[in-house]
Design a protein around this motif. Structure first.
Motif, mmCIF file in Angstrom:
data_model
loop_
_atom_site.group_PDB
_atom_site.id
_atom_site.type_symbol
_atom_site.label_atom_id
_atom_site.label_comp_id
_atom_site.label_asym_id
_atom_site.label_seq_id
_atom_site.Cartn_x
_atom_site.Cartn_y
_atom_site.Cartn_z
ATOM 1 N N VAL A 347 -29.350 -83.077 17.812
ATOM 2 C CA VAL A 347 -29.740 -83.935 18.933
ATOM 3 C C VAL A 347 -29.298 -85.371 18.685
ATOM 4 C CG1 VAL A 347 -31.704 -84.891 20.212
ATOM 5 C CG2 VAL A 347 -31.686 -82.464 19.579
ATOM 6 N N TYR A 348 -29.576 -85.858 17.496
ATOM 7 C CA TYR A 348 -29.174 -87.221 17.112
ATOM 8 C C TYR A 348 -27.657 -87.388 17.236
ATOM 9 C CZ TYR A 348 -28.535 -91.260 13.948
ATOM 10 O OH TYR A 348 -28.164 -92.467 13.393
ATOM 11 N N GLY A 349 -26.936 -86.405 16.740
ATOM 12 C CA GLY A 349 -25.481 -86.469 16.806
ATOM 13 C C GLY A 349 -24.950 -86.416 18.226
ATOM 14 N N ALA A 350 -25.576 -85.617 19.070
ATOM 15 C CA ALA A 350 -25.147 -85.511 20.465
ATOM 16 C C ALA A 350 -25.364 -86.829 21.203
ATOM 17 C CB ALA A 350 -25.900 -84.386 21.157
ATOM 18 N N TYR A 351 -26.506 -87.459 20.981
ATOM 19 C CA TYR A 351 -26.782 -88.770 21.598
ATOM 20 C C TYR A 351 -25.664 -89.763 21.258
ATOM 21 C CZ TYR A 351 -31.606 -88.669 23.521
ATOM 22 O OH TYR A 351 -32.723 -88.474 24.285
ATOM 23 N N LYS A 352 -25.397 -89.903 19.977
ATOM 24 C CA LYS A 352 -24.448 -90.934 19.538
ATOM 25 C C LYS A 352 -23.013 -90.596 19.943
ATOM 26 C CE LYS A 352 -26.819 -93.669 16.229
ATOM 27 N NZ LYS A 352 -26.590 -94.642 15.141
ATOM 28 N N THR A 353 -22.655 -89.327 19.852
ATOM 29 C CA THR A 353 -21.287 -88.945 20.183
ATOM 30 C C THR A 353 -21.031 -89.018 21.684
ATOM 31 O OG1 THR A 353 -21.264 -87.478 18.258
ATOM 32 C CG2 THR A 353 -19.533 -87.164 19.899
ATOM 33 N N ALA A 354 -21.985 -88.567 22.489
ATOM 34 C CA ALA A 354 -21.824 -88.642 23.946
ATOM 35 C C ALA A 354 -21.646 -90.082 24.392
ATOM 36 C CB ALA A 354 -23.036 -88.012 24.636
ATOM 37 N N ASP A 355 -22.401 -90.986 23.787
ATOM 38 C CA ASP A 355 -22.283 -92.413 24.098
ATOM 39 C C ASP A 355 -20.920 -92.952 23.664
ATOM 40 O OD1 ASP A 355 -23.434 -95.159 24.718
ATOM 41 O OD2 ASP A 355 -23.091 -95.380 22.554
ATOM 42 N N ALA A 356 -20.478 -92.543 22.489
ATOM 43 C CA ALA A 356 -19.175 -93.006 21.988
ATOM 44 C C ALA A 356 -18.035 -92.514 22.877
ATOM 45 C CB ALA A 356 -18.974 -92.528 20.553
ATOM 46 N N ILE A 357 -18.110 -91.276 23.321
ATOM 47 C CA ILE A 357 -17.087 -90.743 24.228
ATOM 48 C C ILE A 357 -17.113 -91.503 25.550
ATOM 49 C CG2 ILE A 357 -16.369 -88.720 25.564
ATOM 50 C CD1 ILE A 357 -17.457 -86.983 23.250
ATOM 51 N N GLY A 358 -18.306 -91.763 26.044
ATOM 52 C CA GLY A 358 -18.431 -92.519 27.281
ATOM 53 C C GLY A 358 -17.817 -93.901 27.185
ATOM 54 N N ASN A 359 -18.051 -94.578 26.082
ATOM 55 C CA ASN A 359 -17.457 -95.904 25.876
ATOM 56 C C ASN A 359 -15.931 -95.820 25.798
ATOM 57 O OD1 ASN A 359 -19.496 -98.125 25.651
ATOM 58 N ND2 ASN A 359 -20.404 -96.715 24.164
ATOM 59 N N MET A 360 -15.429 -94.767 25.190
ATOM 60 C CA MET A 360 -13.983 -94.579 25.123
ATOM 61 C C MET A 360 -13.401 -94.425 26.530
ATOM 62 S SD MET A 360 -11.825 -91.540 23.202
ATOM 63 C CE MET A 360 -12.466 -90.271 24.270
ATOM 64 N N TYR A 361 -14.062 -93.609 27.365
ATOM 65 C CA TYR A 361 -13.574 -93.404 28.726
ATOM 66 C C TYR A 361 -13.651 -94.689 29.553
ATOM 67 C CZ TYR A 361 -12.482 -88.451 28.730
ATOM 68 O OH TYR A 361 -11.871 -87.237 28.511
ATOM 69 N N LYS A 362 -14.702 -95.462 29.338
ATOM 70 C CA LYS A 362 -14.842 -96.712 30.106
ATOM 71 C C LYS A 362 -13.762 -97.727 29.727
ATOM 72 C CE LYS A 362 -18.596 -97.948 31.896
ATOM 73 N NZ LYS A 362 -19.933 -98.389 32.310
ATOM 74 N N LYS A 363 -13.179 -97.563 28.562
ATOM 75 C CA LYS A 363 -12.088 -98.446 28.123
ATOM 76 C C LYS A 363 -10.718 -97.858 28.465
ATOM 77 C CE LYS A 363 -14.856 -100.334 24.320
ATOM 78 N NZ LYS A 363 -15.066 -100.341 22.846
ATOM 79 N N GLY A 364 -10.708 -96.754 29.209
ATOM 80 C CA GLY A 364 -9.441 -96.166 29.630
ATOM 81 C C GLY A 364 -8.936 -95.050 28.746
ATOM 82 N N GLY A 365 -9.707 -94.686 27.731
ATOM 83 C CA GLY A 365 -9.304 -93.621 26.834
ATOM 84 C C GLY A 365 -9.606 -92.247 27.415
ATOM 85 N N SER A 366 -9.216 -91.205 26.686
ATOM 86 C CA SER A 366 -9.399 -89.848 27.165
ATOM 87 C C SER A 366 -9.383 -88.883 25.987
ATOM 88 C CB SER A 366 -8.287 -89.479 28.147
ATOM 89 O OG SER A 366 -8.328 -88.115 28.469
ATOM 90 N N LEU A 367 -10.070 -87.746 26.177
ATOM 91 C CA LEU A 367 -10.075 -86.714 25.151
ATOM 92 C C LEU A 367 -8.829 -85.820 25.228
ATOM 93 C CD1 LEU A 367 -13.822 -85.617 25.323
ATOM 94 C CD2 LEU A 367 -12.710 -86.675 23.349
ATOM 95 N N ILE A 368 -8.104 -85.904 26.321
ATOM 96 C CA ILE A 368 -6.912 -85.060 26.469
ATOM 97 C C ILE A 368 -5.697 -85.896 26.835
ATOM 98 C CG2 ILE A 368 -8.210 -83.002 27.115
ATOM 99 C CD1 ILE A 368 -7.571 -83.518 29.998
#
Length: 368
Positions: A347-368
């Motif tokens: 749960v702790y890891g999901a919270y932090k990782t989901a937020d980190a991915i979201g910040n990446m997307y807001k800066k124009g990044g992408s997972l693919i």
């Protein structure tokens, strides 16, 4: 052999100006009706409803903002005095919940006329009763769903766009949570297994969001009716309601409820907004692919749903606050609707990782 249950409102009506035809849908239910609505909704719609129900006895009572036992008892007394055979709740989720409890207490039929599409409360057979401070006191399940849900899109186009988008956030969780329950035979909200029909409705709701969500928001901003707006209205109110009850829930709401354990933090987001971020957390925790995550994150960004803690107005969270949230998530019943043991670290890891991915997307990044 397993038991499967599918539940839904008896009749769903959606269209422009349908409230003016209310009598044609409800006259068979009796001669005396009680309408529950807020002060503003009574101001806007009382005369329209009175004219639509011409020839029937209609009593109006003002809803004072909270679905609490005090409010319910007040309205039950009014319903009993006027001999109401059906209760009509006109408003948002708390009005709908109140109408369902009052109708149950009075042995009356229940009709819901939503004035916003921010949640799936209108069609469900459940009510949440709150304490005056806003915390949930009781969750009440009824043996039947509402008799009629009447959705007047002429009313809905005047609702705040943010609430329309929040409804999309709530609907987003429907398939993602329900799919886990169905595939691993967890109970739905009727304490039985889901049906193939239910999962198909949930999948359709997800596909409709991806197909029409952005353009539906554009229509809502212009306060106009389009096919896309109609489609997402149906998703937010009908498909989402059918989907969550009939398939069941996993951790799609749990991470949002975890944030509510931060009592020193003020809540800024609507239910559906918090659920959207919670759904991102679930996907991360269950190991969704980059492609699955990309589709959901892109959708949330495009319609304006939260993908970070900053979006949730939860900036600069401390480790102590993460600990409080994580422990709160683990206390949620539906967190166990996964085919693996959910641990603190997950749960702790999901919270932090989901937020980190979201910040990446807001800066124009992408997972693919």
């Amino acid at each position: 052999m397993m038991t499967q249950i599918l539940g839904c409102c008896n009749r769903y009506v959606q269209g422009y100006g349908e409230i003016k035809r209310l009598k044609s849908y409800v006259s068979w239910m009796g001669r005396s009706f009680l309408v529950i609505a807020s002060k503003n909704r009574l101001r806007d719609l009382k005369n329209t409803i009175a004219e639509a129900m011409d020839g029937l006895k209609v009593t109006f009572v003002q809803f004072d903002g909270q679905c609490s036992w005090e409010e319910i008892h007040k309205i039950v007394a009014v319903a009993s005095n006027c001999g109401a055979e059906a209760i009509i709740g006109v408003g948002g989720g708390k009005v709908a919940d109140t109408a369902k409890v009052v109708a149950n207490k009075c042995g009356a039929r229940v009709i819901i006329v939503p004035t916003i599409s921010a949640s799936d409360a209108s069609t469900s057979s459940v009510s949440l009763v709150y304490q005056d401070n806003g915390t949930i006191e009781d969750v009440i399940a009824f043996p039947v769903s509402p008799e009629l849900v009447l959705v007047d899109t002429e009313i809905l186009i005047h609702a705040p766009v943010r609430l329309f988008v929040a409804g999309m956030g709530d609907a987003l969780s429907t398939y993602i949570g329900g799919k886990v329950c169905q595939e691993h035979y967890f109970d739905n909200h009727f304490n039985a297994k889901g049906t193939h029909t239910a999962l198909a409705v949930a999948k359709l709701s997800y596909d409709m969001l991806m197909k029409y969500g952005v353009q539906a928001k554009k229509a809502a901003e212009q306060k106009v009716i389009t096919d896309a707006f109609n489609a997402i209205t149906e998703v937010n109110i009908l498909m989402s309601g059918m989907g969550f009850e009939n398939n069941g829930s996993a951790s799609d709401h749990c991470f949002y409820f975890g944030t509510l354990a931060l009592t020193e933090r003020e809540e800024y987001v609507y239910h559906g907004e918090g659920v959207a971020f919670s759904t991102c957390c679930q996907l991360v925790m269950q190991g969704a692919s980059n492609e699955e995550l990309d589709e959901v994150y892109q959708f949330c960004l495009n319609v304006g749903l939260p993908v970070t803690f900053d979006d949730m107005h939860l900036s600069n969270l401390t480790e102590e606050e993460f600990d409080i949230m994580t422990k709160a998530v683990l206390k949620e019943n539906f967190i166990h609707h996964h085919p693996f043991e959910v641990t603190y670290e997950m749960v702790y890891g999901a919270y932090k990782t989901a937020d980190a991915i979201g910040n990446m997307y807001k800066k124009g990044g992408s997972l693919i």
